[in-house]
Design a protein around this motif. Structure first.
Motif, PDB file in Angstrom:
ATOM      1  N   ALA A  12       0.736  -1.230   0.071  1.00  0.00           N
ATOM      2  CA  ALA A  12      -0.037   0.074  -0.043  1.00  0.00           C
ATOM      3  C   ALA A  12       0.921   1.204   0.078  1.00  0.00           C
ATOM      4  CB  ALA A  12      -0.922   0.037   1.126  1.00  0.00           C
ATOM      5  N   ARG A  13       2.082   1.258   0.774  1.00  0.00           N
ATOM      6  CA  ARG A  13       2.757   2.618   1.048  1.00  0.00           C
ATOM      7  C   ARG A  13       3.555   2.869  -0.763  1.00  0.00           C
ATOM      8  NH1 ARG A  13       5.061   1.976   7.225  1.00  0.00           N
ATOM      9  NH2 ARG A  13       3.210   2.493   8.028  1.00  0.00           N
ATOM     10  N   HIS A  15       2.439   2.842  -3.108  1.00  0.00           N
ATOM     11  CA  HIS A  15       1.563   3.665  -3.911  1.00  0.00           C
ATOM     12  C   HIS A  15       0.993   4.973  -3.416  1.00  0.00           C
ATOM     13  CE1 HIS A  15       0.592   0.076  -6.738  1.00  0.00           C
ATOM     14  NE2 HIS A  15       0.609  -0.569  -5.603  1.00  0.00           N
ATOM     15  N   THR A  16       2.025   5.390  -2.508  1.00  0.00           N
ATOM     16  CA  THR A  16       1.739   6.661  -1.911  1.00  0.00           C
ATOM     17  C   THR A  16       1.554   7.778  -2.818  1.00  0.00           C
ATOM     18  OG1 THR A  16       2.435   5.921   0.254  1.00  0.00           O
ATOM     19  CG2 THR A  16       2.210   8.432   0.136  1.00  0.00           C
ATOM     20  N   THR A  18       1.325   8.185  -5.936  1.00  0.00           N
ATOM     21  CA  THR A  18       0.216   8.035  -6.889  1.00  0.00           C
ATOM     22  C   THR A  18      -1.144   8.388  -6.265  1.00  0.00           C
ATOM     23  OG1 THR A  18       1.346   6.038  -8.209  1.00  0.00           O
ATOM     24  CG2 THR A  18      -1.038   6.541  -8.548  1.00  0.00           C
ATOM     25  N   ALA A  19      -1.093   7.909  -5.135  1.00  0.00           N
ATOM     26  CA  ALA A  19      -2.412   8.151  -4.269  1.00  0.00           C
ATOM     27  C   ALA A  19      -2.503   9.783  -4.140  1.00  0.00           C
ATOM     28  CB  ALA A  19      -2.458   7.379  -3.040  1.00  0.00           C
ATOM     29  N   LEU A  20      -1.612  10.246  -3.492  1.00  0.00           N
ATOM     30  CA  LEU A  20      -1.305  11.787  -3.371  1.00  0.00           C
ATOM     31  C   LEU A  20      -1.698  12.560  -4.664  1.00  0.00           C
ATOM     32  CD1 LEU A  20       1.478  11.753  -0.668  1.00  0.00           C
ATOM     33  CD2 LEU A  20      -0.974  12.185  -0.214  1.00  0.00           C
ATOM     34  N   ASN A  21      -1.135  12.043  -5.746  1.00  0.00           N
ATOM     35  CA  ASN A  21      -1.199  12.846  -6.860  1.00  0.00           C
ATOM     36  C   ASN A  21      -2.993  12.836  -7.251  1.00  0.00           C
ATOM     37  OD1 ASN A  21       1.307  13.698  -7.355  1.00  0.00           O
ATOM     38  ND2 ASN A  21       2.021  11.764  -8.208  1.00  0.00           N
ATOM     39  N   VAL A  22      -3.410  11.591  -7.094  1.00  0.00           N
ATOM     40  CA  VAL A  22      -4.936  11.406  -7.497  1.00  0.00           C
ATOM     41  C   VAL A  22      -5.858  12.442  -6.534  1.00  0.00           C
ATOM     42  CG1 VAL A  22      -6.886   9.711  -7.388  1.00  0.00           C
ATOM     43  CG2 VAL A  22      -4.664   9.012  -8.378  1.00  0.00           C
ATOM     44  N   LEU A  23      -5.418  12.387  -5.442  1.00  0.00           N
ATOM     45  CA  LEU A  23      -6.153  13.482  -4.228  1.00  0.00           C
ATOM     46  C   LEU A  23      -5.971  14.738  -4.876  1.00  0.00           C
ATOM     47  CD1 LEU A  23      -5.581  11.672  -0.851  1.00  0.00           C
ATOM     48  CD2 LEU A  23      -7.687  11.861  -2.025  1.00  0.00           C
ATOM     49  N   ALA A  40     -11.201  15.337  -0.733  1.00  0.00           N
ATOM     50  CA  ALA A  40      -9.686  15.061  -1.140  1.00  0.00           C
ATOM     51  C   ALA A  40      -8.689  15.998  -0.493  1.00  0.00           C
ATOM     52  CB  ALA A  40      -9.662  15.233  -2.703  1.00  0.00           C
ATOM     53  N   ARG A  47      -3.020  13.952   6.089  1.00  0.00           N
ATOM     54  CA  ARG A  47      -1.965  12.972   5.919  1.00  0.00           C
ATOM     55  C   ARG A  47      -0.800  13.779   6.135  1.00  0.00           C
ATOM     56  NH1 ARG A  47      -6.111  10.955   3.958  1.00  0.00           N
ATOM     57  NH2 ARG A  47      -6.276   8.643   3.510  1.00  0.00           N
TER      58      ARG A  47
END
Length: 73
Positions: A12-13, A15-16, A18-23, A40, A47
């Motif tokens: 999971a970490r 993908h941090t 990418t996840a932040l960029n999506v948010l 978002a 975080r």
């Protein structure tokens, strides 16, 4: 074979970013619903800065103890 909790956390970490960029993308998307943009933005703030402290009110004259147990597996 099933993954261990440590392996799942590590995956999971990974993908941090990418996840932040999506948010961030959702937050900046003017066509997105306001609720999605606020959600978002809140997720990014939580975080980056942590969640705000929450006040706990005790009844006046209370001498009891407050015990908080945390299991952060």
């Amino acid at each position: 074979m099933a993954k261990t909790p440590t392996e799942i956390k590590s995956l999971a970490r990974s993908h941090t970013e990418t996840a932040l960029n999506v948010l961030a993308g959702i937050m900046r998307e003017e066509e997105a619903p306001a609720a999605a943009r606020v959600s978002a933005a809140q997720a990014l703030l939580d975080r980056g800065w942590g969640k705000p402290a929450q006040a706990i009110e005790m009844p006046e004259g209370s001498t009891g103890k407050l015990v908080i147990e945390w299991n952060a597996e």
